[in-house]
Design a protein around this motif. Structure first.
Motif, PDB file in Angstrom:
ATOM      1  N   ALA A 158      48.603 -32.814   3.938  1.00 29.80           N
ATOM      2  CA  ALA A 158      47.626 -32.648   2.858  1.00 29.80           C
ATOM      3  C   ALA A 158      46.610 -33.787   2.857  1.00 29.80           C
ATOM      4  O   ALA A 158      45.414 -33.573   2.633  1.00 29.80           O
ATOM      5  CB  ALA A 158      48.345 -32.583   1.510  1.00 29.80           C
ATOM      6  N   CYS A 159      47.080 -34.986   3.138  1.00 28.11           N
ATOM      7  CA  CYS A 159      46.173 -36.133   3.215  1.00 28.11           C
ATOM      8  C   CYS A 159      45.196 -35.976   4.379  1.00 28.11           C
ATOM      9  O   CYS A 159      44.009 -36.315   4.260  1.00 28.11           O
ATOM     10  CB  CYS A 159      46.981 -37.420   3.349  1.00 28.11           C
ATOM     11  SG  CYS A 159      46.037 -38.926   3.031  1.00 28.11           S
ATOM     12  N   LEU A 160      45.690 -35.457   5.505  1.00 32.58           N
ATOM     13  CA  LEU A 160      44.798 -35.221   6.641  1.00 32.58           C
ATOM     14  C   LEU A 160      43.719 -34.192   6.289  1.00 32.58           C
ATOM     15  O   LEU A 160      42.558 -34.336   6.697  1.00 32.58           O
ATOM     16  CB  LEU A 160      45.602 -34.727   7.853  1.00 32.58           C
ATOM     17  CG  LEU A 160      46.616 -35.709   8.448  1.00 32.58           C
ATOM     18  CD1 LEU A 160      47.338 -35.067   9.630  1.00 32.58           C
ATOM     19  CD2 LEU A 160      45.953 -37.007   8.878  1.00 32.58           C
ATOM     20  N   TRP A 161      44.078 -33.173   5.522  1.00 30.20           N
ATOM     21  CA  TRP A 161      43.088 -32.193   5.077  1.00 30.20           C
ATOM     22  C   TRP A 161      42.029 -32.855   4.200  1.00 30.20           C
ATOM     23  O   TRP A 161      40.826 -32.562   4.322  1.00 30.20           O
ATOM     24  CB  TRP A 161      43.764 -31.065   4.298  1.00 30.20           C
ATOM     25  CG  TRP A 161      44.314 -29.948   5.123  1.00 30.20           C
ATOM     26  CD1 TRP A 161      45.622 -29.643   5.347  1.00 30.20           C
ATOM     27  CD2 TRP A 161      43.562 -28.962   5.837  1.00 30.20           C
ATOM     28  NE1 TRP A 161      45.738 -28.543   6.151  1.00 30.20           N
ATOM     29  CE2 TRP A 161      44.487 -28.098   6.472  1.00 30.20           C
ATOM     30  CE3 TRP A 161      42.198 -28.714   6.004  1.00 30.20           C
ATOM     31  CZ2 TRP A 161      44.085 -27.018   7.252  1.00 30.20           C
ATOM     32  CZ3 TRP A 161      41.796 -27.637   6.793  1.00 30.20           C
ATOM     33  CH2 TRP A 161      42.743 -26.804   7.397  1.00 30.20           C
ATOM     34  N   LEU A 162      42.453 -33.733   3.312  1.00 30.88           N
ATOM     35  CA  LEU A 162      41.507 -34.385   2.401  1.00 30.88           C
ATOM     36  C   LEU A 162      40.529 -35.291   3.144  1.00 30.88           C
ATOM     37  O   LEU A 162      39.418 -35.546   2.654  1.00 30.88           O
ATOM     38  CB  LEU A 162      42.267 -35.192   1.346  1.00 30.88           C
ATOM     39  CG  LEU A 162      43.023 -34.387   0.290  1.00 30.88           C
ATOM     40  CD1 LEU A 162      43.892 -35.294  -0.567  1.00 30.88           C
ATOM     41  CD2 LEU A 162      42.043 -33.603  -0.580  1.00 30.88           C
ATOM     42  N   LEU A 163      40.933 -35.787   4.309  1.00 27.98           N
ATOM     43  CA  LEU A 163      40.059 -36.654   5.095  1.00 27.98           C
ATOM     44  C   LEU A 163      39.273 -35.883   6.156  1.00 27.98           C
ATOM     45  O   LEU A 163      38.538 -36.498   6.943  1.00 27.98           O
ATOM     46  CB  LEU A 163      40.890 -37.758   5.762  1.00 27.98           C
ATOM     47  CG  LEU A 163      41.650 -38.678   4.807  1.00 27.98           C
ATOM     48  CD1 LEU A 163      42.434 -39.727   5.582  1.00 27.98           C
ATOM     49  CD2 LEU A 163      40.710 -39.345   3.816  1.00 27.98           C
TER      50      LEU A 163
END
Length: 411
Positions: free
Chosen positions: A125-130
């Motif tokens: 999810a963090c990778l998606w946000l970045l």
């Protein structure tokens, strides 16, 4: 707000549309982006023993695992509009994470397995946000990743200077003691600094002093860690990356020629020392068994497992079998996620290779090829792409380099 409008408002160009350059100040990278990626990087630094400060294992584990929540909060702050950039790579990684969660809930150890799966979903999810920082001309994610690699190597070198006995306690191999890092992990970071510094210099992205520092430190740390897989991965990755640049860059041709000449001379003059270093005091049989790894692999594959478990695995684990480390990404994936997990991982690695082959020739394709090839070589004796790890971050950076620039796509 549409994705297009969000990308228009979120993305800010820090470099001209021509040749990207890393000769920029740290202020040109959003601070929250650096901190968020740094927290993700710290999250995958597996804590161990042998540190200079005798911190309890529970404390170091809480620090590493707690940094994932910090990374998510920072990612939300740097991307408050929740803008995401659609891409197939993260779709496949997300599918793997969801499958891991479903399988882990039915694991023989459901609590620990499900906890690991939830952490993997938070990581993705963090990778998606970045993802809005993918494809940028200023190589934002690569720059941030290199900052984290330099920070990790800096702590290793500082630990070696303060406590050389502890730093070389693992059979004379360099390891981290400021924050516990085993020799293969240290070699991984050194290899990435070495390879990316060489490629960026050959493409005239960074200056000679910057590149020389990265190459010298990378070579010295690789030698100190006695890690053969990292060395082979570095050579293979650089060879493929240089081949992709060979026809279009005179500096690459000259550097390749001189590397071959000096490599041949060094091999002829220091052949006994090189053989001794590579042997690491092992017999030919031990070396052929990958330091005993093949015995664990054979035992894990020979275990009688139900058909469903063979297909979907038994949930995320600590990557061990009968208390022994598996030390192979593909065997560990088979045990955790079965053949389905292997298919997903092979698919997104092949996707990255196809994207790299079809991408326009240049620094972005060369660095991406180096990261992909290095990860493929390392996957034989290292685990990573089936769980939250530095290797998954490496592949994410490669994917970010290979997607089209957001501005061009919008036009």
């Amino acid at each position: 707000m549409t994705v297009t409008a969000g990308l228009r408002q979120t993305l800010r160009r820090d470099a001209p549309a021509g040749h990207p350059s890393l000769r920029t100040t740290a202020a040109q990278l959003p601070t929250l982006l650096v901190l968020s990626w740094g927290a993700l990087f710290f999250n995958v630094l597996t804590p161990g023993s042998g540190m200079i400060l005798p911190l309890p294992h529970a404390m170091t584990q809480a620090m590493a695992q707690g940094s994932l929540l910090v990374a998510l909060v920072l990612a939300l702050l740097v991307n408050p509009r929740l803008v995401i950039r659609p891409n197939t790579f993260l779709v496949l990684v997300s599918a793997m994470a969801v499958m891991a969660l479903i399988v882990s809930m039915y694991s023989p150890f459901p609590v620990s397995s499900t906890y690991r799966a939830v952490r993997l979903i938070g990581f993705v999810a963090c990778l998606w946000l970045l993802s809005p920082w993918w494809g940028r001309a200023d190589l934002a994610l690569l720059r941030v990743h290199r900052i984290c690699l330099w920070a990790a190597l800096g702590s290793v070198l500082l630990g070696a200077a303060l406590a050389p006995g502890k730093a070389f306690a693992a059979g004379g191999r360099l390891s981290g003691v400021i924050w516990a890092m085993p020799p293969p992990q240290v070699a991984h970071y050194a290899a990435l600094i070495l390879g990316t510094s060489a490629i960026l210099w050959m493409c005239r992205v960074i200056g000679g002093r910057h590149a020389l520092l990265g190459i010298v430190v990378g070579v010295a740390v690789l030698i100190g860690t006695h890690t053969r897989t990292a060395l082979i991965g570095t050579i293979a990755g650089l060879a493929i990356a240089c081949a992709s640049l060979f026809l279009g860059h005179a500096r690459v041709r000259r550097a390749t020629l001189w590397t071959i000449v000096f490599g041949a001379l060094a091999g002829a003059l220091f052949a006994p020392q090189i053989v001794t270093w590579a042997a690491r005091g092992q017999t030919a049989e031990e070396a052929s068994q990958f330091t005993g790894r093949t015995k664990v692999w054979e035992a894990s594959l020979a275990e009688d497992r139900p058909t469903v478990t063979k297909m979907f695995g038994s949930g995320l684990s600590n990557k061990s079998f009968d208390g022994l480390p598996v030390d192979s990404n593909w065997i560990a994936t088979y045990l955790d996620l079965g053949w389905a997990g292997i298919v997903v991982q092979v698919t997104f690695i092949l996707l990255l290779l196809v994207m790299a082959i079809t991408h326009v020739r240049g620094v972005r394709r060369a660095v991406a090829l180096f990261l992909i090839v290095y990860g493929i070589v390392a996957s034989v004796t290292e685990t990573g792409t089936g769980d939250a790890s530095t290797y998954l971050l490496d592949l994410t950076v490669a994917a970010a380099l290979l997607v089209p620039e957001p501005g061009r796509r919008l036009r």
